[in-house]
Design an enzyme around this catalytic site. Structure first.
Site, short mmCIF file in Angstrom:
data_model
loop_
_atom_site.label_atom_id
_atom_site.label_comp_id
_atom_site.label_asym_id
_atom_site.label_seq_id
_atom_site.Cartn_x
_atom_site.Cartn_y
_atom_site.Cartn_z
N CYS A 191 0.82 -1.21 0.00
CA CYS A 191 0.00 0.00 0.00
C CYS A 191 0.85 1.26 0.00
CB CYS A 191 -0.90 0.02 1.24
SG CYS A 191 -1.85 -1.49 1.51
N ASP B 198 -5.31 1.72 5.34
CA ASP B 198 -6.55 1.95 6.08
C ASP B 198 -6.44 3.03 7.15
OD1 ASP B 198 -7.05 -0.24 4.57
OD2 ASP B 198 -7.93 -1.43 6.15
N LYS B 199 -5.46 2.96 8.03
CA LYS B 199 -5.42 3.87 9.19
C LYS B 199 -4.60 5.11 8.92
CE LYS B 199 -7.80 0.67 10.66
NZ LYS B 199 -7.41 -0.17 9.53
N CYS C 207 -5.34 -2.19 -1.18
CA CYS C 207 -6.16 -3.35 -1.50
C CYS C 207 -7.28 -2.99 -2.47
CB CYS C 207 -6.72 -3.95 -0.22
SG CYS C 207 -5.44 -4.54 0.90
N SER D 179 -12.73 -5.59 8.83
CA SER D 179 -12.03 -5.09 7.65
C SER D 179 -13.06 -4.67 6.61
CB SER D 179 -11.14 -6.20 7.08
OG SER D 179 -10.75 -5.89 5.77
#
Length: 559
Positions: free
Chosen positions: A53, A127-128, A195, A472
């Site tokens: 990522c 994501d975070k 992703c 998720s």
């Protein structure tokens, strides 16, 4: 004191004879006399080579820096951390994932606040680190642009990271042998990028663009592409224009902008994590937002995108037909977006979308309003005696809208995962995974491994899973997370026993434990709060500071 309003922060660091030492330090990193008269733009890079990522973001940061420099600023690149949910899922390490959001926000605030940057570009790709970047920008409230690192391309046979997780469950069921699992493992992740489905990274990128904090198109670009390179250069230059007009995040991240973000997330069928992160971002910028807002907006916004995990297509395929801009124009023309919201272009959302062309004829990724995937939101906010202050479910309708079953209680993700794979969990079970909330975990782990194992075992339509943890963006099935109050605080989920009947209704938005109140009171009197699982370090600090998931699980709520 400088008269240049663009340099109100950097001037305090470098102007005047008293700041000779500061200038001496900066000369060593390449500053010239001319540079000291320019606005300073911090480039917050989430680069690391520990996850696909973010493995390419160093190059993107250099492009953003070049864009800022070319527009008359002086860029400085600094790094913040990232962790990989895809690597850590199913392990104790996943407890650090949501914690990293706060660390990232803290670090961006710390560096920019200390160094006196006038404006910022933050580049996130996982994501975070994306909401973490946004929270850092919101705290500083200086002219800023967020850039998404871009999506990964599909692996062989249209695979992605979720294909690998579900292959583990399929192997346990006997449908795949070890060689077939390894083949999927070796080919599902072909290179850089986040992703590939409408999981949390692509969801949050879309939400941030809809909010107006990214340049148009930033959320729907392949990680390795000329368009992403151009996006980064343009973002660096855009900060200088924002500085000139003194447009700050607080001017853009308004109540209406958050409503736009929620609307786009629903239309795309986005991740439940968007609820948690948008609540946190709103809290940070000082905008009132709560769970009920997702309910109200969800009544009028349909799911239109046939994207993974519950759909068929990947983000790269949406990129190929125009990204989210045509969808946003559809929503605007339908009266579902606030078109007068200001964006980082310096124009309104309506102005940005004016020249956007419709999707090509024949595409079936984004459905028409008269043929939605789901007529209202897939993000269901549930209440009841199991979740008095709310829970969050992702129910597309494909898994049904009602489930009643018997509780099978676990005190950790690992325990549940083992019992799924060994066949203990059977049709009709409602898996209860508790003490995984923000305080109890600590860290509110994602239950991707158990949900993927359930799907891989062929139980997706026959088993429900509820938790005070979270999911998720790749999770699908009949799942309910973010149950509050969490078990570690004595919430009703702590009182569930094996065999209790639990009913989940995604139409009436209820989650109920069918146990008499007298019996619940008896159990409540016997319950004892467990000690913190960790006593020192970042997890312990997080557990002591973090608030409820229903308020975004932030760590800096005012007294």
């Amino acid at each position: 004191m400088t008269q240049d309003k663009r340099r109100r922060h950097s001037s305090t660091v470098v102007d005047g004879v008293g700041k000779s030492a500061s200038r001496a330090m900066l000369r060593a990193v390449g500053f010239t006399d001319e540079d000291f008269r320019k606005p300073q733009v911090g480039i917050a890079s989430t680069w690391s080579n520990l996850t696909p990522c973010n493995m390419h973001i160093n190059g993107l940061a250099e492009e953003a820096a070049a864009g800022a420099d070319g527009a008359g600023g002086k860029s400085l690149i600094f790094n913040t951390i990232t962790v990989s949910d895809g690597i850590a899922n199913g392990t104790e390490g996943m407890k650090y994932s949501l914690v990293s959001r706060e660390v990232i926000a803290d670090s961006i605030e710390t560096v920019a606040g200390c160094e006196g940057f006038d404006g910022l570009v933050a580049i996130g790709g996982c994501d975070k680190n994306m909401p973490g970047c946004m929270m850092g920008l919101a705290r500083l409230d200086r002219p800023s642009v967020f850039v998404y690192g871009g999506t990964i391309l599909p692996g062989d046979n249209h695979t992605d990271i979720i294909s690998v997780f579900e292959a583990v469950g399929a192997h346990a069921r006997g449908d795949l042998d070890l060689i077939e699992v390894k083949q999927i493992e070796e080919t599902a992740i072909p290179g850089p990028g986040s992703c590939g489905g409408m999981y949390t990274a692509n969801t949050m990128a879309s939400a941030i663009e809809a909010m107006g904090m990214s340049l148009p198109g930033s959320s729907a670009q392949n990680a390795v592409s000329d368009t992403k390179t151009a996006d980064c250069r343009a973002a660096g230059a855009a900060v200088l224009a924002l500085l000139e007009r003194d447009i700050k995040p607080s001017d853009i991240m308004t109540r209406e902008a958050f409503e736009n973000a929620i609307t786009v997330v629903i239309a795309l069928g986005g991740s439940t994590n968007a609820v948690l992160h948008l609540l946190a971002m709103a809290s940070t910028i000082g905008v009132r937002l709560d769970l009920e807002d997702f309910v109200e907006i969800g009544k009028r916004v349909p799911v239109l995108a046939d994207l993974r995990p519950s759909g068929h297509y990947m983000m790269s395929e949406l990129v190929a037909i125009g990204g989210i801009q045509p969808l946003m124009k559809m929503l605007l023309e339908r009266g579902l977006l606030h078109g007068d919201c200001l964006t980082v272009t310096g124009q309104t959302l309506s102005q940005n979308l004016a020249g956007v062309e419709a999707y090509p004829e024949g595409q079936d990724i984004i459905h028409a309003f008269d043929n939605p995937i789901k007529a209202d939101s897939h993000l269901r906010i549930l209440y009841g005696n199991l979740a008095p202050t709310g829970a969050v479910a992702k129910i597309t309708g494909k898994e049904g809208t009602h489930f009643t079953g018997r509780a099978r209680v676990f005190h950790s993700e690992e325990e549940a995962q083992a019992r799924i794979l060994d066949g203990t969990v059977v049709a009709g079970d409602v898996l209860v995974i508790r003490y995984e909330g923000p305080k109890g975990g600590p860290g509110m782990r994602e239950m991707l491994s158990p949900t993927s194992a359930i799907m891989g075992k062929g139980l997706g339509n026959d088993v429900a899973l509820i938790t005070d943890g979270r999911f998720s963006g790749g999770s699908h099935g009949f799942v309910v997370g973010h149950i509050t109050p969490e078990a570690a605080e004595g919430g009703p989920i702590a009182l569930v026993e094996d065999g209790d009947t639990i009913t989940i209704d995604a139409v009436s938005n209820r989650i109920e434990l069918d146990v008499p109140e007298a019996e619940l009171n008896r159990r409540r009197q016997q319950w004892q709060q467990p000690p913190l699982r960790v006593q020192r370090g970042v997890l312990a600090k997080y557990a002591r500071a973090v608030g409820s998931a229903s308020q975004g699980a932030v760590t800096d709520l005012p007294e």
